[in-house]
Design a protein around this motif. Structure first.
Motif, PDB file in Angstrom:
ATOM      1  N   ALA A  90       0.826  -1.209   0.000  1.00  0.00           N
ATOM      2  CA  ALA A  90       0.000   0.000   0.000  1.00  0.00           C
ATOM      3  C   ALA A  90       0.858   1.256   0.000  1.00  0.00           C
ATOM      4  CB  ALA A  90      -0.923  -0.003   1.220  1.00  0.00           C
ATOM      5  N   ALA A  91       1.956   1.242   0.777  1.00  0.00           N
ATOM      6  CA  ALA A  91       2.843   2.404   0.831  1.00  0.00           C
ATOM      7  C   ALA A  91       3.542   2.630  -0.503  1.00  0.00           C
ATOM      8  CB  ALA A  91       3.877   2.221   1.946  1.00  0.00           C
ATOM      9  N   MET A  92       3.908   1.557  -1.177  1.00  0.00           N
ATOM     10  CA  MET A  92       4.523   1.686  -2.496  1.00  0.00           C
ATOM     11  C   MET A  92       3.533   2.282  -3.501  1.00  0.00           C
ATOM     12  SD  MET A  92       7.682   0.740  -2.237  1.00  0.00           S
ATOM     13  CE  MET A  92       7.538   1.602  -0.661  1.00  0.00           C
ATOM     14  N   PHE A  93       2.293   1.815  -3.408  1.00  0.00           N
ATOM     15  CA  PHE A  93       1.249   2.362  -4.276  1.00  0.00           C
ATOM     16  C   PHE A  93       1.023   3.835  -3.958  1.00  0.00           C
ATOM     17  CE2 PHE A  93      -3.439   2.854  -5.152  1.00  0.00           C
ATOM     18  CZ  PHE A  93      -3.307   2.882  -6.533  1.00  0.00           C
ATOM     19  N   ALA A 111     -13.115   9.039  -2.335  1.00  0.00           N
ATOM     20  CA  ALA A 111     -13.041   8.491  -0.976  1.00  0.00           C
ATOM     21  C   ALA A 111     -13.941   9.265  -0.026  1.00  0.00           C
ATOM     22  CB  ALA A 111     -11.596   8.532  -0.478  1.00  0.00           C
ATOM     23  N   PHE A 112     -13.972  10.593  -0.180  1.00  0.00           N
ATOM     24  CA  PHE A 112     -14.821  11.415   0.683  1.00  0.00           C
ATOM     25  C   PHE A 112     -16.280  11.004   0.553  1.00  0.00           C
ATOM     26  CE2 PHE A 112     -17.597  15.208   0.946  1.00  0.00           C
ATOM     27  CZ  PHE A 112     -17.477  15.448   2.310  1.00  0.00           C
ATOM     28  N   VAL A 113     -16.746  10.844  -0.674  1.00  0.00           N
ATOM     29  CA  VAL A 113     -18.134  10.446  -0.914  1.00  0.00           C
ATOM     30  C   VAL A 113     -18.402   9.064  -0.324  1.00  0.00           C
ATOM     31  CG1 VAL A 113     -19.849   9.885  -2.686  1.00  0.00           C
ATOM     32  CG2 VAL A 113     -18.369  11.875  -2.975  1.00  0.00           C
ATOM     33  N   PRO A 145      -6.090  -0.875   0.060  1.00  0.00           N
ATOM     34  CA  PRO A 145      -6.621   0.455  -0.291  1.00  0.00           C
ATOM     35  C   PRO A 145      -6.737   1.379   0.914  1.00  0.00           C
ATOM     36  CG  PRO A 145      -8.363  -1.210  -0.378  1.00  0.00           C
ATOM     37  CD  PRO A 145      -7.072  -1.948  -0.235  1.00  0.00           C
ATOM     38  N   TYR A 146      -7.074   0.819   2.077  1.00  0.00           N
ATOM     39  CA  TYR A 146      -7.203   1.631   3.292  1.00  0.00           C
ATOM     40  C   TYR A 146      -5.873   2.280   3.652  1.00  0.00           C
ATOM     41  CZ  TYR A 146      -7.667   2.647   8.304  1.00  0.00           C
ATOM     42  OH  TYR A 146      -7.657   3.246   9.541  1.00  0.00           O
ATOM     43  N   GLN A 147      -4.806   1.487   3.692  1.00  0.00           N
ATOM     44  CA  GLN A 147      -3.509   2.015   4.064  1.00  0.00           C
ATOM     45  C   GLN A 147      -2.915   2.886   2.961  1.00  0.00           C
ATOM     46  OE1 GLN A 147      -2.247   2.180   6.838  1.00  0.00           O
ATOM     47  NE2 GLN A 147      -2.856   0.457   8.110  1.00  0.00           N
ATOM     48  N   ALA A 148      -3.213   2.575   1.701  1.00  0.00           N
ATOM     49  CA  ALA A 148      -2.743   3.433   0.614  1.00  0.00           C
ATOM     50  C   ALA A 148      -3.337   4.831   0.761  1.00  0.00           C
ATOM     51  CB  ALA A 148      -3.117   2.833  -0.744  1.00  0.00           C
ATOM     52  N   TYR A 149      -4.617   4.884   1.054  1.00  0.00           N
ATOM     53  CA  TYR A 149      -5.270   6.182   1.238  1.00  0.00           C
ATOM     54  C   TYR A 149      -4.713   6.901   2.458  1.00  0.00           C
ATOM     55  CZ  TYR A 149      -8.668   9.743   2.334  1.00  0.00           C
ATOM     56  OH  TYR A 149      -9.235  10.947   2.642  1.00  0.00           O
ATOM     57  N   MET A 150      -4.541   6.182   3.580  1.00  0.00           N
ATOM     58  CA  MET A 150      -4.064   6.822   4.796  1.00  0.00           C
ATOM     59  C   MET A 150      -2.641   7.339   4.634  1.00  0.00           C
ATOM     60  SD  MET A 150      -6.780   6.719   6.454  1.00  0.00           S
ATOM     61  CE  MET A 150      -6.033   7.819   7.662  1.00  0.00           C
ATOM     62  N   THR A 151      -1.769   6.594   3.961  1.00  0.00           N
ATOM     63  CA  THR A 151      -0.396   7.053   3.781  1.00  0.00           C
ATOM     64  C   THR A 151      -0.326   8.265   2.858  1.00  0.00           C
ATOM     65  OG1 THR A 151      -0.136   5.319   2.098  1.00  0.00           O
ATOM     66  CG2 THR A 151       0.748   4.864   4.281  1.00  0.00           C
ATOM     67  N   VAL A 152      -1.148   8.293   1.816  1.00  0.00           N
ATOM     68  CA  VAL A 152      -1.205   9.472   0.953  1.00  0.00           C
ATOM     69  C   VAL A 152      -1.678  10.685   1.746  1.00  0.00           C
ATOM     70  CG1 VAL A 152      -2.441  10.542  -0.974  1.00  0.00           C
ATOM     71  CG2 VAL A 152      -1.495   8.255  -1.234  1.00  0.00           C
TER      72      VAL A 152
END
Length: 209
Positions: free
Chosen positions: A58-61, A79-81, A128-135
């Motif tokens: 996820a972090a790489m993504f 994501a907000f929606v 996807p959860y961690q990808a979003y959180m890291t971004v």
């Protein structure tokens, strides 16, 4: 950014993600109740090994996304929606259902570690959860995509997952009949968490507008 802070950010976000009753924590609780705490811990360790790998992916993504801001902007709005709709569902619409089934299955007692790995691999939500959180953390300058920072965050995420599974293992037998674990209250908890994430996402969108 101090790697200790990054570690605890990973721990907190992973811990929050595992609070609601799901496949991993309920299975860990079931194994603990049926076979003892030690086997529940072995299962949890196996699950956390896969969580570590999933969070690293996820972090790489997320690092790729950080170099394509136009894609990030679109994903933030989507994501907000999604988080708003999830919050509305769990806070206002979701009905009370029976508690998750804890019936025994046919898994071998000698393969709990690999069972934990397998069941964790089936649960792809952390990616996807961690990808979003890291971004999101990177956008607030709370996380960088340097190797030490990523490893620290990923390690925190694995530890956070283990901490919550540990809580389920050692306390589920005591709290399973309490109001905290009722489906209605869990709906409120999930709705509140997603609502908070939606709020952070909205703030981020407005800051970049």
């Amino acid at each position: 950014m101090n790697i200790t802070v990054v570690f605890f950010l990973g721990l907190i976000f992973a811990l929050v993600g595992v609070i609601p009753p799901g496949l991993l924590n309920m299975t860990a609780a079931k194994i603990s109740l049926k076979e003892g705490h030690s086997r529940g811990i072995i299962f949890s360790v196996g699950a956390c090994v896969v969580v570590f790998l999933q969070t690293y992916i996820a972090a790489m993504f997320a690092r790729y996304l950080s170099n394509h801001q136009d894609v990030v902007d679109i994903l933030q709005r989507v994501a907000f929606v999604i988080f708003v709709l999830i919050s509305i569902y769990f806070l206002l619409i979701a009905k009370t259902n029976s508690k998750p089934d804890l019936e025994e299955n046919s898994k071998s007692k000698h393969s709990r570690f690999f069972q934990g790995m397998f069941m964790s691999a089936l649960n792809v939500f952390p990616i996807p959860y961690q990808a979003y959180m890291t971004v999101t953390l990177a956008s607030f300058d709370l996380l960088t995509f340097e190797r030490t920072s990523i490893i620290s965050y990923v390690s925190g995420a694995a530890m956070g997952t283990f901490v919550m599974l540990y809580v389920y293992i050692f306390f589920f037998d005591k709290i399973k009949n309490k109001q905290f674990t009722s489906q209605k209250n869990m709906n409120y908890i999930i709705g509140s968490i997603t609502g908070l994430i939606a709020g952070v996402t909205l703030i981020n969108i407005l800051m970049e507008a």
